[in-house]
Design an enzyme around this catalytic site. Structure first.
Site, PDB file in Angstrom:
ATOM      1  N   HIS A  67       0.834  -1.200   0.000  1.00 58.29           N
ATOM      2  CA  HIS A  67       0.000   0.000   0.000  1.00 58.29           C
ATOM      3  C   HIS A  67       0.877   1.262   0.000  1.00 58.29           C
ATOM      4  O   HIS A  67       0.675   2.160  -0.819  1.00 58.29           O
ATOM      5  CB  HIS A  67      -0.904  -0.018   1.240  1.00 58.29           C
ATOM      6  CG  HIS A  67      -1.813   1.171   1.361  1.00 58.29           C
ATOM      7  ND1 HIS A  67      -3.129   1.145   0.951  1.00 58.29           N
ATOM      8  CD2 HIS A  67      -1.596   2.427   1.836  1.00 58.29           C
ATOM      9  CE1 HIS A  67      -3.679   2.330   1.176  1.00 58.29           C
ATOM     10  NE2 HIS A  67      -2.765   3.131   1.716  1.00 58.29           N
ATOM     11  N   GLU A  68       1.854   1.299   0.891  1.00 58.26           N
ATOM     12  CA  GLU A  68       2.716   2.487   0.959  1.00 58.26           C
ATOM     13  C   GLU A  68       3.542   2.620  -0.320  1.00 58.26           C
ATOM     14  O   GLU A  68       3.742   3.728  -0.820  1.00 58.26           O
ATOM     15  CB  GLU A  68       3.623   2.445   2.189  1.00 58.26           C
ATOM     16  CG  GLU A  68       2.883   2.419   3.544  1.00 58.26           C
ATOM     17  CD  GLU A  68       1.833   3.517   3.711  1.00 58.26           C
ATOM     18  OE1 GLU A  68       1.906   4.551   3.026  1.00 58.26           O
ATOM     19  OE2 GLU A  68       0.895   3.324   4.526  1.00 58.26           O
TER      20      GLU A  68
ATOM     21  N   HIS B 251       1.552   4.328  -2.858  1.00 56.01           N
ATOM     22  CA  HIS B 251       1.559   5.790  -2.730  1.00 56.01           C
ATOM     23  C   HIS B 251       2.825   6.371  -3.363  1.00 56.01           C
ATOM     24  O   HIS B 251       2.778   7.412  -4.014  1.00 56.01           O
ATOM     25  CB  HIS B 251       1.497   6.200  -1.262  1.00 56.01           C
ATOM     26  CG  HIS B 251       0.114   6.108  -0.664  1.00 56.01           C
ATOM     27  ND1 HIS B 251      -1.012   6.515  -1.332  1.00 56.01           N
ATOM     28  CD2 HIS B 251      -0.314   5.660   0.545  1.00 56.01           C
ATOM     29  CE1 HIS B 251      -2.081   6.319  -0.559  1.00 56.01           C
ATOM     30  NE2 HIS B 251      -1.682   5.793   0.584  1.00 56.01           N
TER      31      HIS B 251
ATOM     32  N   HIS C   4      -5.992   6.422  -2.641  1.00 56.44           N
ATOM     33  CA  HIS C   4      -6.815   5.326  -2.132  1.00 56.44           C
ATOM     34  C   HIS C   4      -7.837   4.882  -3.157  1.00 56.44           C
ATOM     35  O   HIS C   4      -8.398   5.690  -3.882  1.00 56.44           O
ATOM     36  CB  HIS C   4      -7.476   5.737  -0.824  1.00 56.44           C
ATOM     37  CG  HIS C   4      -6.462   5.876   0.262  1.00 56.44           C
ATOM     38  ND1 HIS C   4      -6.552   6.792   1.266  1.00 56.44           N
ATOM     39  CD2 HIS C   4      -5.298   5.218   0.458  1.00 56.44           C
ATOM     40  CE1 HIS C   4      -5.492   6.682   2.055  1.00 56.44           C
ATOM     41  NE2 HIS C   4      -4.709   5.743   1.581  1.00 56.44           N
ATOM     42  N   CYS C   5      -8.042   3.579  -3.186  1.00 57.22           N
ATOM     43  CA  CYS C   5      -8.919   2.970  -4.178  1.00 57.22           C
ATOM     44  C   CYS C   5     -10.249   2.650  -3.503  1.00 57.22           C
ATOM     45  O   CYS C   5     -10.301   2.279  -2.351  1.00 57.22           O
ATOM     46  CB  CYS C   5      -8.265   1.700  -4.711  1.00 57.22           C
ATOM     47  SG  CYS C   5      -9.242   0.843  -5.944  1.00 57.22           S
TER      48      CYS C   5
ATOM     49  N   CYS D  15      -8.916  -4.052  -3.103  1.00 55.88           N
ATOM     50  CA  CYS D  15      -7.646  -3.592  -3.685  1.00 55.88           C
ATOM     51  C   CYS D  15      -6.703  -3.200  -2.556  1.00 55.88           C
ATOM     52  O   CYS D  15      -7.119  -2.651  -1.541  1.00 55.88           O
ATOM     53  CB  CYS D  15      -7.890  -2.396  -4.590  1.00 55.88           C
ATOM     54  SG  CYS D  15      -6.388  -1.628  -5.236  1.00 55.88           S
TER      55      CYS D  15
ATOM     56  N   CYS E  16      -5.702  -3.688  -7.846  1.00 59.97           N
ATOM     57  CA  CYS E  16      -6.818  -3.994  -8.733  1.00 59.97           C
ATOM     58  C   CYS E  16      -6.428  -3.627 -10.168  1.00 59.97           C
ATOM     59  O   CYS E  16      -5.392  -3.030 -10.415  1.00 59.97           O
ATOM     60  CB  CYS E  16      -8.068  -3.235  -8.300  1.00 59.97           C
ATOM     61  SG  CYS E  16      -8.003  -1.473  -8.696  1.00 59.97           S
TER      62      CYS E  16
ATOM     63  N   CYS F 276      -5.504   0.058 -10.561  1.00 60.60           N
ATOM     64  CA  CYS F 276      -4.298   0.558  -9.891  1.00 60.60           C
ATOM     65  C   CYS F 276      -3.031  -0.091 -10.447  1.00 60.60           C
ATOM     66  O   CYS F 276      -1.965   0.527 -10.471  1.00 60.60           O
ATOM     67  CB  CYS F 276      -4.384   0.316  -8.385  1.00 60.60           C
ATOM     68  SG  CYS F 276      -5.709   1.260  -7.588  1.00 60.60           S
TER      69      CYS F 276
END
Ligand SMILES: Nc1ncnc2c1ncn2[C@@H]1O[C@H](COP(=O)(O)OP(=O)(O)O)[C@@H](O)[C@H]1O
Ligand SMILES: [Mg+2]
Ligand SMILES: [Zn+2]
Ligand SMILES: [Zn+2]
Lengths: 185, 448
Positions: free
Chosen positions: A132-133, A136, A142-143, A148, A167, A170
């Protein structure tokens, strides 16, 4: 290829570091190296809160990276409880489209919630929050799809709903970012 | 897409502005910051904001004064106050003067997220914004359900009909026929699609943990419960709850379930106040529920609550004509995922696939193709890559303890995949973290 650097901050469960070093290259396509940098995390201590200022940790990682002339993305990994003064806690922090990110396992342990320990679950969560990071850093926000990995999570339960994968929307952005680093010497 | 929600954060502390700006930006809101009421008004002169997040205590113009000024400039502004515990009274006064809500500093991220989401929804309603609808139409939730045979096309038709409603769906079918896939497709085609899809595997829930898992617990509910924990029912709020393997739940749990299904509210362990939960229910099973009802191991009242809109999935044997199409689809999927230049499936391999009886249905077919892609070194899948051909891989393993068989098997798969954790985990049908833990436990190699 410019590698992704993993930086343990504070005393870190070696299993977590080893796991990330094993799976992140497979799931991101980046090579991973562990950087033996010393991050003086006590300087990021938030006195009344007993937590650590994550933005300051990012600054410290940057100082080390500059000193080592490391040009690639850097992910700090820690057991410290992260926060910023205005928010009660953070699972991690990253500079959007930057190079520095940090992720904390502190609130990802089942034991933190009074539940029996589960090391596979912990590793899965750390991996998801790390991806996740990194997302970024790749410029992703954010999705809205809760499955995701870029979905926003403010609780471990939400983390568990996500998959350790981007996803269809992304993924191309992330892949382009990875390719950018792969093509660098 | 239409214009995004714009937020103005007003606080005299730099670190607050800095953190919140980054936080909102990550979530896709357009965010501006101002260090004082004066600066805020200057920014408002240049652009309109949808949501205002105001510090109550500021030097010069304080939050309450600023609220009044904002209201003079703009109709129906959505204002959220940030306040220290000490000044909650002031915040309550602000509410009376029309503020949307307030949060106390330091802010719980979950609370902030909920507040801002609610505020944004209110704003979108005010603007009668259609962006959500537009986004919904871009998704094609049925494209993952592969098959042209009549039985599977009938299923797709049922899904299309039931998805837009809130009707409870019961999905029946053998293991591996796509029950979870169908449940996800229903969710993805429903108005709840951007809310969570929460799966509870009822068969896998250990009885002891079950209650806390489903209902959650309050801080201090039992020794060691330092923090509250949200249960699955609560997590599914607004979204879809998928109860998988519903036939496996004990009578005691069925009774608990029935209560939640009737009342649509839950109480956390150690909690007193009931929490309303709004979810769409989808359940799945591969067992003969009617027989269970007859033998009284499944409650009849629960059965009727679940069996509102049944969908029965065909076995793969029952739609063998779809096998080539499915095999081709999985080949493409995994060849791409693993970066393999595999063009196709040889005629003899395809014949083998078409003749197999597939007791594990589509899951077994998918696993076979995935495995074959891992083992295929050329540009065409051949019979020898298929596990249905290379049976009895464990010639020498009879008489060994289970753990030893597992260890040997893991070792073999790791060797075959060149030590790749992700590929090995897929072949073994477990997640990577579990595989990693087994590697550690058995003292197998770890590639550096
Ligand atoms: N019609 C289908 N088209 C494509 N993939 C399918 C189809 N049916 C099942 N699958 C795949 O087979 C696997 C097993 O499906 P799943 O929904 O978990 O089955 P079940 O819940 O009935 O055991 C999943 O990976 C799913 O994506
Ligand atoms: Mg299933
Ligand atoms: Zn994030
Ligand atoms: Zn996404």
């Amino acid at each position: 290829m410019t590698p992704l650097r993993l930086i343990p901050i504070g005393s870190m469960n070696p299993g977590v570091m080893e796991y990330l070093a094993l799976v992140l290259p497979e799931s991101t396509g980046l090579t991973c190296v562990r950087a033996p940098w010393v991050i003086n995390y006590t300087e990021a201590y938030l006195n009344e809160r007993g937590q650590y200022h994550s933005t300051r940790l990012l600054d410290m990682i940057q100082v080390q990276a500059d000193g080592a002339r490391a040009s690639g993305p850097c992910l700090g990994v820690t057991e410290l409880d992260l926060a910023v003064p205005i928010l009660t806690f953070l699972f991690g922090e990253a500079r959007l489209q930057g190079r520095f990110a940090v992720v904390s396992a502190h609130r990802l342990h089942q034991a933190f919630y009074g539940l029996p320990g589960n090391s596979s679950l912990l590793l899965n969560r750390v991996e998801k929050e790390s991806l996740h990071e990194l997302g970024h850093l790749a410029g992703l926000r954010h999705c809205r799809l809760s499955s995701c990995v870029m979905a926003f999570s403010t609780s471990v339960e939400q983390v568990d709903l996500k998959e350790a994968a981007f996803c269809d929307r992304c993924l191309p952005v992330f892949e382009a970012w990875v390719q950018g680093w792969q093509n660098r010497p | 897409m239409t214009t995004p929600i714009r937020i103005l954060v007003v606080d005299d502390e730099f670190s607050v502005r800095d953190s919140l700006q980054a936080w909102f930006r990550d979530s896709g809101y357009e965010t501006e910051v101002a260090a004082s009421g004066k600066e805020a008004l200057a920014k408002m002169g240049r652009q309109r904001f949808d949501i205002f997040l105001l510090d109550i205590k500021m030097a010069g113009m304080d939050g309450l004064e600023l609220q009044e000024t904002i209201k003079e400039h703009q109709e129906n502004p959505i204002i959220i106050f940030m306040t220290a515990y000490a000044s909650v009274d002031t915040a309550v006064r602000a509410l009376k003067q029309g503020a949307f809500d307030y949060v106390t500093k330091p802010i719980d991220p979950e609370e902030l997220e909920r507040l801002v989401r609610n505020a944004a929804e209110r704003r979108l309603l005010q603007k009668e914004n259609l962006s959500l609808k537009v986004q919904l139409e871009e998704l094609t939730p049925f494209k993952d359900i592969i098959g042209e045979s009549q039985p599977i096309q009938d299923v797709v038709e049922l899904i299309k009909n039931v998805a837009p409603t809130d009707t409870t769906v019961l999905i029946r079918g053998e293991s591996g026929t796509g029950k979870e896939l169908v449940a996800r497709a229903i969710h993805a085609a429903s108005p709840r699609r951007f809310m969570p899809f929460v799966t509870v595997n009822c068969g896998a829930l250990p009885e002891g943990l079950l209650e806390s898992e489903l209902f959650g617990h309050e801080q201090g509910a039992f020794t060691g419960a330092q923090f509250r924990h949200k249960g699955k029912f609560e997590l599914a709020d607004g979204g879809t709850l998928f109860l998988d393997e519903i036939g496996d739940v004990s009578l005691k749990t069925q009774t608990d379930l029935l209560r939640v299904l009737q009342e649509r509210e839950i109480t956390r362990l150690g909690g007193t106040k009931p929490i309303k939960v709004d979810f769409r229910l989808i359940a799945a099973t591969n067992c003969d529920l009617e027989a269970r009802v007859a033998e009284k191991s499944f409650r009849e009242d629960v059965y009727y609550r679940l069996n509102v809109f049944p969908i029965v999935l065909p076995s793969l044997r029952g739609r063998a004509g779809d096998i080539p199409m499915l095999a081709g689809y999985f080949l493409q999927k995994y060849a791409r995922k693993m970066n393999r230049p595999i063009r196709g499936i040889s005629a003899s391999a395809m014949a083998l696939l078409s003749q197999h009886s597939w007791p594990g249905n589509v899951r077994e077919l998918e696993n076979s193709i995935e495995r074959a892609v891992i083992f295929c070194k050329g540009d065409e899948l051949l019979p020898e890559h298929l596990p249905i051909h290379r049976s009895a891989a464990s010639e020498a393993s009879s008489g060994l303890p289970l753990s030893e068989v597992e260890k040997i098997h893991i070792q073999r798969v790791l060797a075959e995949t060149g030590g790749n954790i992700s590929k090995s985990a897929r072949v073994l049908g477990i997640d990577r973290a579990t595989l990693y833990n087994k590697i550690k436990r058995y003292g197998l190699f770890v590639r550096e």
